[in-house]
Design an enzyme around this catalytic site. Structure first.
Site, PDB file in Angstrom:
ATOM      1  N   GLU A  98      -2.901  -4.658  -3.133  1.00 35.82           N
ATOM      2  CA  GLU A  98      -3.429  -5.589  -4.118  1.00 35.82           C
ATOM      3  C   GLU A  98      -3.516  -4.946  -5.500  1.00 35.82           C
ATOM      4  OE1 GLU A  98      -4.550  -4.804  -1.094  1.00 35.82           O
ATOM      5  OE2 GLU A  98      -5.943  -6.317  -0.334  1.00 35.82           O
TER       6      GLU A  98
ATOM      7  N   CYS B 292     -10.138  -4.978   0.237  1.00 35.27           N
ATOM      8  CA  CYS B 292     -11.261  -4.046   0.299  1.00 35.27           C
ATOM      9  C   CYS B 292     -12.141  -4.241  -0.940  1.00 35.27           C
ATOM     10  CB  CYS B 292     -10.749  -2.600   0.379  1.00 35.27           C
ATOM     11  SG  CYS B 292     -10.055  -1.962  -1.166  1.00 35.27           S
TER      12      CYS B 292
ATOM     13  N   ASN C 161       0.831  -1.193   0.000  1.00 32.45           N
ATOM     14  CA  ASN C 161       0.000   0.000   0.000  1.00 32.45           C
ATOM     15  C   ASN C 161       0.873   1.252   0.000  1.00 32.45           C
ATOM     16  OD1 ASN C 161       0.470  -0.963   2.754  1.00 32.45           O
ATOM     17  ND2 ASN C 161      -0.978   0.565   3.481  1.00 32.45           N
TER      18      ASN C 161
ATOM     19  N   CYS D 137     -10.438  -3.405  -4.324  1.00 32.68           N
ATOM     20  CA  CYS D 137      -9.478  -4.437  -4.736  1.00 32.68           C
ATOM     21  C   CYS D 137     -10.192  -5.699  -5.197  1.00 32.68           C
ATOM     22  CB  CYS D 137      -8.504  -4.733  -3.607  1.00 32.68           C
ATOM     23  SG  CYS D 137      -7.368  -3.359  -3.290  1.00 32.68           S
TER      24      CYS D 137
ATOM     25  N   GLU E  67       0.314   5.234   0.641  1.00 32.02           N
ATOM     26  CA  GLU E  67      -0.595   6.268   1.109  1.00 32.02           C
ATOM     27  C   GLU E  67      -0.138   7.658   0.666  1.00 32.02           C
ATOM     28  OE1 GLU E  67      -2.247   3.982   5.078  1.00 32.02           O
ATOM     29  OE2 GLU E  67      -0.997   5.763   5.352  1.00 32.02           O
TER      30      GLU E  67
ATOM     31  N   CYS F 282      -4.062   0.623  -2.643  1.00 31.51           N
ATOM     32  CA  CYS F 282      -3.902  -0.596  -1.860  1.00 31.51           C
ATOM     33  C   CYS F 282      -2.835  -1.491  -2.487  1.00 31.51           C
ATOM     34  CB  CYS F 282      -5.218  -1.358  -1.808  1.00 31.51           C
ATOM     35  SG  CYS F 282      -6.578  -0.446  -1.053  1.00 31.51           S
TER      36      CYS F 282
END
Length: 161
Positions: free
Chosen positions: A75, A112, A62, A115, A64, A73
């Site tokens: 993934e 999430c 990830n 993803c 940010e 993310c």
């Protein structure tokens, strides 16, 4: 009115030691990727490793940003990298692991919604399932045979006509 229950099965392993050699190796790559995550705001570090049909492993973590929605993310970083660099190679599996500076992540962490949708898109594109290996910091590992298992009633291009 009728009610319809949607359920799925997954494999539960008590630890990485119980995984096949291929799955254990993939999870190890995800753990390494997790160590390089950039998560100064959430302190929630995620690593993902994508196994391609040709044996290549593509990793992501990830990333940010102070403008929170601008981050990505792990993934999607890994899946999109695989799609961009290996566009005609099928994705076999994705291993995902997460840890936090704030709490101990004891249970496997699932992708999430964004993803899940992104992985589903690649399943549809390649007309083949993508298995998921899910883990927290350590301990139990869940294995799903397809992202469709954890995204029931998923949206895909068939709805677009």
């Amino acid at each position: 009115m009728r009610k319809h229950k949607i359920a799925f099965e997954l494999e539960v392993y008590d630890s990485r030691k119980e995984l096949s050699e291929e799955d254990a190796s993939l999870m190890k790559q995800a753990l390494i990727a997790r160590e390089n995550a950039y998560a100064p705001y959430s302190n929630f570090f995620v690593g993902a490793a994508v196994l391609l049909e040709n044996g290549e492993v593509v990793c992501g973590n990830n990333q940010e940003n102070a403008s929170y929605p601008s981050g990505l993310c792990a993934e999607r970083v890994a899946i999109f990298h695989a799609g961009a660099n290996f566009p005609n190679v099928k994705i076999k599996a994705v291993a995902i692991t997460a840890a936090s500076k704030n709490i101990k992540v004891e249970n496997p962490v699932a992708p999430c919604g964004n993803c899940r949708q992104s992985i589903k898109e690649y399943e549809v594109k390649q007309d083949a399932p993508i298995s998921l290996l899910l883990m927290g910091e350590s301990g139990a590992v869940y294995k799903c045979s397809s992202v469709a298992d954890i995204l029931p009633l998923g949206f895909d291009s068939s709805y677009l006509g």
